[in-house]
Design a protein around this motif. Structure first.
Motif, PDB file in Angstrom:
ATOM      1  N   GLU A 210      -5.399  28.216 -20.343  1.00 46.10           N
ATOM      2  CA  GLU A 210      -4.776  27.154 -20.346  1.00 46.10           C
ATOM      3  C   GLU A 210      -5.358  25.940 -21.435  1.00 46.10           C
ATOM      4  O   GLU A 210      -4.769  24.978 -22.027  1.00 46.10           O
ATOM      5  CB  GLU A 210      -4.097  26.592 -19.480  1.00 46.10           C
ATOM      6  N   ASN A 211      -6.700  25.793 -21.560  1.00 46.94           N
ATOM      7  CA  ASN A 211      -7.529  24.922 -22.255  1.00 46.94           C
ATOM      8  C   ASN A 211      -7.749  25.502 -23.607  1.00 46.94           C
ATOM      9  O   ASN A 211      -8.336  24.488 -24.468  1.00 46.94           O
ATOM     10  CB  ASN A 211      -8.746  24.456 -21.701  1.00 46.94           C
ATOM     11  N   TYR A 212      -7.392  26.661 -23.986  1.00 43.94           N
ATOM     12  CA  TYR A 212      -7.660  27.230 -25.268  1.00 43.94           C
ATOM     13  C   TYR A 212      -6.516  27.666 -26.087  1.00 43.94           C
ATOM     14  O   TYR A 212      -5.615  28.303 -25.264  1.00 43.94           O
ATOM     15  CB  TYR A 212      -8.563  28.265 -24.983  1.00 43.94           C
ATOM     16  N   VAL A 213      -6.513  27.668 -27.260  1.00 44.13           N
ATOM     17  CA  VAL A 213      -5.411  28.228 -28.012  1.00 44.13           C
ATOM     18  C   VAL A 213      -5.936  28.889 -29.186  1.00 44.13           C
ATOM     19  O   VAL A 213      -7.175  28.808 -29.678  1.00 44.13           O
ATOM     20  CB  VAL A 213      -4.333  27.190 -28.418  1.00 44.13           C
ATOM     21  N   SER A 214      -5.191  29.843 -29.688  1.00 44.85           N
ATOM     22  CA  SER A 214      -5.777  30.799 -30.790  1.00 44.85           C
ATOM     23  C   SER A 214      -4.971  29.983 -32.106  1.00 44.85           C
ATOM     24  O   SER A 214      -5.779  30.386 -33.263  1.00 44.85           O
ATOM     25  CB  SER A 214      -5.139  32.177 -30.705  1.00 44.85           C
ATOM     26  N   GLU A 215      -4.076  29.257 -31.890  1.00 39.83           N
ATOM     27  CA  GLU A 215      -3.569  28.465 -33.257  1.00 39.83           C
ATOM     28  C   GLU A 215      -3.154  27.144 -32.789  1.00 39.83           C
ATOM     29  O   GLU A 215      -2.821  27.118 -31.773  1.00 39.83           O
ATOM     30  CB  GLU A 215      -2.690  29.245 -34.188  1.00 39.83           C
TER      31      GLU A 215
ATOM     32  N   LYS B 205       4.916  16.658 -35.004  1.00 42.25           N
ATOM     33  CA  LYS B 205       4.985  17.896 -34.012  1.00 42.25           C
ATOM     34  C   LYS B 205       3.832  18.898 -33.854  1.00 42.25           C
ATOM     35  O   LYS B 205       3.335  19.164 -34.804  1.00 42.25           O
ATOM     36  CB  LYS B 205       6.408  18.745 -33.930  1.00 42.25           C
ATOM     37  N   PHE B 206       3.552  19.189 -32.464  1.00 44.44           N
ATOM     38  CA  PHE B 206       2.303  19.879 -32.460  1.00 44.44           C
ATOM     39  C   PHE B 206       2.765  21.210 -31.761  1.00 44.44           C
ATOM     40  O   PHE B 206       3.448  21.025 -30.732  1.00 44.44           O
ATOM     41  CB  PHE B 206       1.269  19.204 -31.511  1.00 44.44           C
ATOM     42  N   TYR B 207       2.475  22.318 -32.172  1.00 40.48           N
ATOM     43  CA  TYR B 207       2.733  23.688 -31.395  1.00 40.48           C
ATOM     44  C   TYR B 207       1.353  24.419 -31.343  1.00 40.48           C
ATOM     45  O   TYR B 207       0.278  23.967 -31.934  1.00 40.48           O
ATOM     46  CB  TYR B 207       3.653  24.362 -32.394  1.00 40.48           C
ATOM     47  N   SER B 208       1.414  25.276 -30.508  1.00 39.15           N
ATOM     48  CA  SER B 208       0.155  26.285 -30.278  1.00 39.15           C
ATOM     49  C   SER B 208       0.611  27.832 -29.894  1.00 39.15           C
ATOM     50  O   SER B 208       1.560  27.917 -29.542  1.00 39.15           O
ATOM     51  CB  SER B 208      -1.014  25.464 -29.044  1.00 39.15           C
ATOM     52  N   LYS B 209      -0.398  28.442 -30.273  1.00 39.93           N
ATOM     53  CA  LYS B 209      -0.309  29.896 -29.619  1.00 39.93           C
ATOM     54  C   LYS B 209      -1.448  29.861 -28.576  1.00 39.93           C
ATOM     55  O   LYS B 209      -2.308  29.321 -28.792  1.00 39.93           O
ATOM     56  CB  LYS B 209      -0.919  31.027 -30.883  1.00 39.93           C
ATOM     57  N   PRO B 210      -0.989  30.508 -27.453  1.00 38.90           N
ATOM     58  CA  PRO B 210      -1.882  30.529 -26.201  1.00 38.90           C
ATOM     59  C   PRO B 210      -3.100  31.426 -26.417  1.00 38.90           C
ATOM     60  O   PRO B 210      -3.422  32.156 -27.487  1.00 38.90           O
ATOM     61  CB  PRO B 210      -1.133  31.518 -25.095  1.00 38.90           C
ATOM     62  N   GLY B 211      -3.999  31.007 -25.915  1.00 41.03           N
ATOM     63  CA  GLY B 211      -5.536  31.449 -26.189  1.00 41.03           C
ATOM     64  C   GLY B 211      -6.115  32.051 -24.654  1.00 41.03           C
ATOM     65  O   GLY B 211      -5.096  32.610 -24.027  1.00 41.03           O
ATOM     66  N   LYS B 212      -7.210  32.144 -24.350  1.00 37.42           N
ATOM     67  CA  LYS B 212      -7.666  32.844 -23.364  1.00 37.42           C
ATOM     68  C   LYS B 212      -7.419  32.191 -22.012  1.00 37.42           C
ATOM     69  O   LYS B 212      -7.434  32.931 -21.068  1.00 37.42           O
ATOM     70  CB  LYS B 212      -9.296  32.966 -23.637  1.00 37.42           C
TER      71      LYS B 212
ATOM     72  N   ILE C 236      -4.935  25.149 -37.487  1.00 37.66           N
ATOM     73  CA  ILE C 236      -6.464  25.411 -37.034  1.00 37.66           C
ATOM     74  C   ILE C 236      -6.007  26.781 -36.227  1.00 37.66           C
ATOM     75  O   ILE C 236      -5.357  26.665 -35.380  1.00 37.66           O
ATOM     76  CB  ILE C 236      -7.008  24.328 -36.070  1.00 37.66           C
ATOM     77  N   THR C 237      -7.002  27.800 -36.827  1.00 33.11           N
ATOM     78  CA  THR C 237      -7.160  28.849 -35.986  1.00 33.11           C
ATOM     79  C   THR C 237      -8.283  29.473 -35.414  1.00 33.11           C
ATOM     80  O   THR C 237      -9.357  28.784 -36.163  1.00 33.11           O
ATOM     81  CB  THR C 237      -6.383  30.117 -36.788  1.00 33.11           C
ATOM     82  N   GLY C 238      -8.361  30.023 -34.295  1.00 36.64           N
ATOM     83  CA  GLY C 238      -9.629  30.674 -33.774  1.00 36.64           C
ATOM     84  C   GLY C 238      -9.599  30.687 -32.532  1.00 36.64           C
ATOM     85  O   GLY C 238      -8.379  30.450 -31.675  1.00 36.64           O
TER      86      GLY C 238
ATOM     87  N   ASN D 297     -10.463  29.104 -39.229  1.00 37.87           N
ATOM     88  CA  ASN D 297     -10.125  28.348 -40.358  1.00 37.87           C
ATOM     89  C   ASN D 297      -9.350  27.212 -39.993  1.00 37.87           C
ATOM     90  O   ASN D 297      -8.867  26.948 -38.997  1.00 37.87           O
ATOM     91  CB  ASN D 297      -9.674  28.913 -41.560  1.00 37.87           C
ATOM     92  N   ILE D 298      -9.406  25.914 -40.871  1.00 40.39           N
ATOM     93  CA  ILE D 298      -8.594  24.811 -40.948  1.00 40.39           C
ATOM     94  C   ILE D 298      -7.950  24.706 -42.041  1.00 40.39           C
ATOM     95  O   ILE D 298      -8.476  24.723 -43.312  1.00 40.39           O
ATOM     96  CB  ILE D 298      -9.398  23.517 -40.488  1.00 40.39           C
ATOM     97  N   LYS D 299      -6.593  24.471 -42.346  1.00 41.10           N
ATOM     98  CA  LYS D 299      -5.689  24.044 -43.574  1.00 41.10           C
ATOM     99  C   LYS D 299      -5.081  23.001 -43.501  1.00 41.10           C
ATOM    100  O   LYS D 299      -4.515  22.717 -42.341  1.00 41.10           O
ATOM    101  CB  LYS D 299      -5.073  25.410 -43.726  1.00 41.10           C
TER     102      LYS D 299
END
Length: 178
Positions: A120-125, A111-118, A146-148, A69-71
């Motif tokens: 270093e080029n991917y994030v889960s949020e 400000k930009f933040y992220s949750k780690p993904g699979k 943005i999540t996924g 999703n994107i909010k």
């Protein structure tokens, strides 16, 4: 001991779901513009037959297929902006987000933040908070989440296509991750 573990799990799940719903309350506020796109919309977009062997188009389709999703919530109202900032600060204290980047430009703090993904080029949020905009240079306060399974190397294209506030700054995040 099992009861204690179950209780802790329930509390953690509740706090995680409450964090996301803290922003959902802005969706129906009169002085807040919002855009919410769900996974169903992205699945629909990914099913469009582009008949293209173009690599860039295929990368874009792959990006869209992996978004949940994107909010986006934006307001010019200073009072609502202060509430948004308080909710963002509370969310950042409880979420496991890493800071990616800070931008201070034209009176806007982004400000930009992220949750780690699979990897270093991917994030889960991918989470963005913008404050300080004006009528001349855009909304005063914006929350974007943005999540996924998000490919940071491709996300600015999506932000541009959807005309999401902060899209220009997302390009800088993308460049940083190439």
């Amino acid at each position: 001991m099992k009861k204690l573990a179950l209780l802790i799990a329930v509390v953690m799940i509740t706090s995680i779901s409450n964090a996301q719903s803290n922003f959902d309350k802005y969706e129906n506020m009169k002085e807040v513009s919002s855009m919410v796109m769900t996974s169903k919309m992205f699945k629909l977009l990914s099913k469009i037959d582009f008949e293209s062997s173009d690599q860039e188009t295929q990368q874009y389709i792959n990006l869209v297929e992996n978004i949940k999703n994107i909010k986006v919530f934006a307001t010019e109202n200073q009072s609502i902006g202060k509430k948004m900032k308080a909710d963002v600060n509370a969310y950042l204290k409880t979420a496991t987000l890493d800071e990616l980047m800070r931008v201070n430009s034209d009176g806007k703090n982004i400000k930009f933040y992220s949750k780690p993904g699979k990897d270093e080029n991917y994030v889960s949020e991918l989470f963005m908070f913008l404050e300080g905009g004006t009528e001349k240079n855009g909304p005063g306060t914006v929350i974007l989440t943005i999540t996924g399974n998000i490919d940071l190397r491709q996300v600015s294209k999506l932000a541009d296509d959807l005309n999401i506030p902060g899209g220009k700054e997302l390009k800088n995040v993308e460049k940083k991750n190439k």
